[in-house]
Design a protein around this motif. Structure first.
Motif: not given
Length: 130
Positions: A24, A34, A36, A39, A42-43, A47
């Motif tokens: 990321r 991004l 999302v 962070d 986020a997964s 990403t």
């Protein structure tokens, strides 16, 4: 399951987080947005990335596949061709990320994205070595 047993679930989860956060940071360093933003939400397994203005997701995916034999996922459903996705789950290692970010930089440069070449790879390596 063998991999989880050998590495240990806590170590595997830490590796996924380390890889996702480094990726990321690298993507942001080359001016990519991004899906999302935060962070914390986020997964660590995948990403989702918005393409730079004027460059299509199909062109990014095609260039990565044709020039570097790297496959990144398309968006699904309403996000098809609006985002592309890079995974950090399972057998992904530091080398894979370095290769993928380098190939992404080369592909984006070829497609006309303006950024400081090498900044993503440099950021990635720095983050991986923290």
């Amino acid at each position: 399951l063998k991999m989880i047993k050998e590495e240990g679930i806590d170590n595997m989860n830490a590796r996924h987080k380390r890889h996702a956060m480094a990726l990321r940071a690298a993507l942001r360093a080359i001016g990519l947005e991004l899906l999302v933003k935060d962070d914390k939400n986020a997964s660590y397994s995948i990403t989702s990335i918005l393409p730079p203005e004027g460059i299509s997701v199909p062109d990014i995916r095609k260039t990565l596949k044709q020039d570097y034999d790297i496959v990144v996922a398309n968006g699904q459903n309403q996000l098809k061709d609006k985002i592309f996705r890079m995974g950090t789950l399972g057998f992904v290692c530091d080398r894979d990320l370095i290769s993928s970010v380098g190939a992404l930089e080369a592909s984006l440069l070829k497609l006309g994205h303006k950024f400081t070449l090498g900044e993503g790879v440099k950021t990635l390596i720095t983050e991986l070595n923290k």
